[in-house]
Design a protein around this motif. Structure first.
Motif, PDB file in Angstrom:
ATOM      1  N   THR A 100       0.817  -1.220   0.000  1.00  0.00           N
ATOM      2  CA  THR A 100       0.000   0.000   0.000  1.00  0.00           C
ATOM      3  C   THR A 100       0.851   1.271   0.000  1.00  0.00           C
ATOM      4  N   THR A 101       2.041   1.216   0.599  1.00  0.00           N
ATOM      5  CA  THR A 101       2.906   2.403   0.600  1.00  0.00           C
ATOM      6  C   THR A 101       3.529   2.615  -0.772  1.00  0.00           C
ATOM      7  N   THR A 102       4.009   1.547  -1.395  1.00  0.00           N
ATOM      8  CA  THR A 102       4.578   1.692  -2.733  1.00  0.00           C
ATOM      9  C   THR A 102       3.510   2.121  -3.741  1.00  0.00           C
ATOM     10  N   ALA A 103       2.270   1.693  -3.523  1.00  0.00           N
ATOM     11  CA  ALA A 103       1.186   2.114  -4.419  1.00  0.00           C
ATOM     12  C   ALA A 103       0.992   3.624  -4.369  1.00  0.00           C
ATOM     13  N   GLU A 104       1.216   4.218  -3.204  1.00  0.00           N
ATOM     14  CA  GLU A 104       1.089   5.670  -3.077  1.00  0.00           C
ATOM     15  C   GLU A 104       2.186   6.387  -3.858  1.00  0.00           C
ATOM     16  N   MET A 105       3.348   5.735  -4.041  1.00  0.00           N
ATOM     17  CA  MET A 105       4.443   6.344  -4.799  1.00  0.00           C
ATOM     18  C   MET A 105       4.027   6.654  -6.227  1.00  0.00           C
ATOM     19  N   LEU A 106       3.259   5.743  -6.808  1.00  0.00           N
ATOM     20  CA  LEU A 106       2.918   5.872  -8.224  1.00  0.00           C
ATOM     21  C   LEU A 106       2.164   7.162  -8.510  1.00  0.00           C
ATOM     22  N   LYS A 107       1.367   7.598  -7.550  1.00  0.00           N
ATOM     23  CA  LYS A 107       0.566   8.806  -7.740  1.00  0.00           C
ATOM     24  C   LYS A 107       1.417  10.074  -7.728  1.00  0.00           C
ATOM     25  N   LEU A 108       2.660   9.933  -7.274  1.00  0.00           N
ATOM     26  CA  LEU A 108       3.527  11.105  -7.089  1.00  0.00           C
ATOM     27  C   LEU A 108       4.676  11.169  -8.082  1.00  0.00           C
ATOM     28  N   LEU A 109       4.780  10.187  -8.957  1.00  0.00           N
ATOM     29  CA  LEU A 109       5.857  10.199  -9.942  1.00  0.00           C
ATOM     30  C   LEU A 109       5.646  11.308 -10.963  1.00  0.00           C
ATOM     31  N   PRO A 110       6.706  11.998 -11.377  1.00  0.00           N
ATOM     32  CA  PRO A 110       6.575  13.003 -12.440  1.00  0.00           C
ATOM     33  C   PRO A 110       6.039  12.360 -13.711  1.00  0.00           C
ATOM     34  N   GLU A 111       5.128  13.033 -14.386  1.00  0.00           N
ATOM     35  CA  GLU A 111       4.498  12.459 -15.576  1.00  0.00           C
ATOM     36  C   GLU A 111       5.484  12.181 -16.697  1.00  0.00           C
ATOM     37  N   LEU A 113       8.694  11.283 -16.219  1.00  0.00           N
ATOM     38  CA  LEU A 113       9.819  10.500 -15.723  1.00  0.00           C
ATOM     39  C   LEU A 113      10.162   9.376 -16.696  1.00  0.00           C
ATOM     40  N   SER A 114      11.438   9.292 -17.048  1.00  0.00           N
ATOM     41  CA  SER A 114      11.918   8.241 -17.934  1.00  0.00           C
ATOM     42  C   SER A 114      12.810   7.294 -17.134  1.00  0.00           C
ATOM     43  N   CYS A 115      12.359   6.072 -16.958  1.00  0.00           N
ATOM     44  CA  CYS A 115      13.129   5.072 -16.227  1.00  0.00           C
ATOM     45  C   CYS A 115      12.553   3.695 -16.538  1.00  0.00           C
ATOM     46  N   THR A 116      13.148   2.675 -15.954  1.00  0.00           N
ATOM     47  CA  THR A 116      12.622   1.317 -16.084  1.00  0.00           C
ATOM     48  C   THR A 116      12.195   0.831 -14.707  1.00  0.00           C
ATOM     49  N   VAL A 117      10.973   0.372 -14.606  1.00  0.00           N
ATOM     50  CA  VAL A 117      10.466  -0.163 -13.340  1.00  0.00           C
ATOM     51  C   VAL A 117      10.271  -1.665 -13.488  1.00  0.00           C
ATOM     52  N   VAL A 118      10.905  -2.398 -12.597  1.00  0.00           N
ATOM     53  CA  VAL A 118      10.726  -3.841 -12.510  1.00  0.00           C
ATOM     54  C   VAL A 118       9.864  -4.116 -11.281  1.00  0.00           C
ATOM     55  N   THR A 119       8.850  -4.947 -11.433  1.00  0.00           N
ATOM     56  CA  THR A 119       7.983  -5.246 -10.291  1.00  0.00           C
ATOM     57  C   THR A 119       7.417  -6.649 -10.406  1.00  0.00           C
ATOM     58  N   GLY A 123      -0.487  -5.080  -9.545  1.00  0.00           N
ATOM     59  CA  GLY A 123      -1.100  -3.790  -9.232  1.00  0.00           C
ATOM     60  C   GLY A 123      -0.176  -2.623  -9.513  1.00  0.00           C
ATOM     61  N   ILE A 124       1.099  -2.771  -9.154  1.00  0.00           N
ATOM     62  CA  ILE A 124       2.081  -1.722  -9.438  1.00  0.00           C
ATOM     63  C   ILE A 124       2.236  -1.556 -10.946  1.00  0.00           C
ATOM     64  N   ALA A 125       2.317  -2.664 -11.666  1.00  0.00           N
ATOM     65  CA  ALA A 125       2.483  -2.608 -13.126  1.00  0.00           C
ATOM     66  C   ALA A 125       1.318  -1.874 -13.775  1.00  0.00           C
ATOM     67  N   VAL A 126       0.097  -2.211 -13.395  1.00  0.00           N
ATOM     68  CA  VAL A 126      -1.090  -1.554 -13.958  1.00  0.00           C
ATOM     69  C   VAL A 126      -1.109  -0.068 -13.596  1.00  0.00           C
ATOM     70  N   GLY A 127      -0.639   0.261 -12.399  1.00  0.00           N
ATOM     71  CA  GLY A 127      -0.620   1.656 -11.964  1.00  0.00           C
ATOM     72  C   GLY A 127       0.330   2.532 -12.752  1.00  0.00           C
ATOM     73  N   LEU A 128       1.212   1.917 -13.545  1.00  0.00           N
ATOM     74  CA  LEU A 128       2.190   2.675 -14.327  1.00  0.00           C
ATOM     75  C   LEU A 128       1.798   2.803 -15.799  1.00  0.00           C
ATOM     76  N   ILE A 129       0.628   2.348 -16.153  1.00  0.00           N
ATOM     77  CA  ILE A 129       0.187   2.363 -17.544  1.00  0.00           C
ATOM     78  C   ILE A 129       0.178   3.767 -18.138  1.00  0.00           C
ATOM     79  N   ASP A 130      -0.193   4.752 -17.353  1.00  0.00           N
ATOM     80  CA  ASP A 130      -0.343   6.123 -17.863  1.00  0.00           C
ATOM     81  C   ASP A 130       0.953   6.929 -17.853  1.00  0.00           C
ATOM     82  N   TYR A 131       2.088   6.272 -17.619  1.00  0.00           N
ATOM     83  CA  TYR A 131       3.393   6.956 -17.652  1.00  0.00           C
ATOM     84  C   TYR A 131       4.118   6.515 -18.927  1.00  0.00           C
ATOM     85  N   PRO A 132       4.019   7.288 -19.984  1.00  0.00           N
ATOM     86  CA  PRO A 132       4.529   6.855 -21.293  1.00  0.00           C
ATOM     87  C   PRO A 132       6.028   6.640 -21.355  1.00  0.00           C
TER      88      PRO A 132
END
Length: 249
Positions: A100-111, A113-119, A123-132
Motif C-alpha cells: 500500500t505504501t509503494t502504491a502511493e508512490m505511483l501517484k507522485l511520480l513526475p508524468e 519521468l523516464s526510467c525502467t520499473v521492474v515489479t 497492481g504496481i504494473a497496472v498503476g504505471l500504464i499512464d506513464y509513457p
C-alpha cells in the motif's frame, strides 16, 4: 493478581519498552517463567504481540488483509511516499515491491519521468500504464493474493537476471533486534532475493511498522541502505541505524 490483569500490565510494559523478556517479567510479577510464557502464548494467539526467543515484541498491524491495510496510516504512507519518490533519478532501473505504501508512490511520480520499473506486483504494473516514458517489466510467478505479488521459483529465476539501482521494499516490521520482518515465509525469501539484485534497498515504514515485528525475518536492518519514515524515531533505534550507517530520510 488475576491473569487478565497481568496480561494488561504486560501489554503496557511492551508498549513502553518495545520488548519484554520472560525472565524479567517472571521476577517482576513473582511468578514462574512457565506462567509468563503461557500469558505470552495467549496474548500472541489474540494477535496482541509477537513472540520471539526469550520474550516478545510488539506485533505489526501491517499484516492485515490488503483491503484493510489500504486504510491504515494512509496519510503517513503518502508523506513517506513523497519522500521516497525524491530518491528516483531519470534513467535508473528501479524495483518496486507490492504494498500500500509503494502504491502511493505511483501517484507522485513526475508524468515525464523516464526510467525502467521492474515489479512482481500486477497492481504496481497496472498503476504505471499512464506513464509513457516508464518501461515496465512485470515479473511473473504464482500470485500471492494477500500482498498481490508473484512468488515462486520462476519469479526468483527472473529477478536474478536484473541489476537494479534501487529496490523500494515493503515490510511489515522494523525492529532493532528482530530486523526487517514480514508475515509470510516465502515472501520473506523473495524480498531477500530482490535485495541482492539492487545497489540500494530503500525501506519505507509507516508508524505502525516501527519497533514491531512479524513472524518471518527478511534480514537484519543492514539490508536497507535507507529507511524512509514520517517522523522522528526513538533514540535506541536511531542510534542503531546510525551505527550501521543506514540513512534515515
Amino acid at each position: 493478581m488475576l491473569a487478565s490483569q497481568r496480561k494488561q500490565l504486560i501489554l503496557g510494559i511492551l508498549a513502553k519498552e518495545k520488548q519484554v523478556q520472560s525472565t524479567e517479567l517472571s521476577q517482576r510479577f513473582a511468578i514462574s517463567e512457565d506462567s509468563i510464557r503461557r500469558d505470552l502464548r495467549e496474548l500472541a494467539a489474540e494477535g496482541l504481540l509477537q513472540r520471539v526467543h526469550g520474550g516478545a515484541l510488539p506485533v505489526s498491524a501491517a499484516i492485515a488483509p490488503l483491503a484493510a491495510r489500504k486504510s491504515v496510516q494512509i496519510n503517513s504512507k503518502r508523506r513517506i511516499a513523497k519522500k521516497a519518490v525524491q530518491l528516483i533519478q531519470p534513467g535508473q532501473v528501479i524495483i518496486i515491491d507490492g504494498g500500500t505504501t509503494t502504491a502511493e508512490m505511483l501517484k507522485l511520480l513526475p508524468e515525464d519521468l523516464s526510467c525502467t520499473v521492474v515489479t512482481h506486483s500486477p497492481g504496481i504494473a497496472v498503476g504505471l500504464i499512464d506513464y509513457p516514458a516508464i518501461e515496465v517489466i512485470l515479473i511473473g510467478g504464482k500470485l500471492f493474493k494477500h500482498s498481490m505479488v508473484t512468488m515462486g521459483a520462476s519469479m526468483i529465476e527472473s529477478i536474478a537476471r536484473i541489476n537494479a539501482d534501487i529496490f523500494f521494499m515493503g515490510v511489515t516490521g522494523v525492529h532493532r533486534k528482530a530486523g526487517l520482518t514480514t508475515g509470510n515465509y516465502e515472501e520473506a525469501s523473495v524480498k531477500r532475493a530482490i535485495c541482492e539484485r539492487a545497489a540500494e534497498t530503500v525501506v519505507m515504514a509507516s508508524q505502525e511498522k516501527l519497533n514491531s515485528a512479524s513472524p518471518f525475518v527478511i534480514g537484519d536492518l543492514t539490508l536497507a541502505s535507507t529507511l524512509v519514515i514520517e517522523d522522528v524515531i526513538d533514540t535506541d533505534l536511531a542510534d542503531y541505524l546510525k551505527s550501521k550507517h543506514i540513512a534515515v530520510l
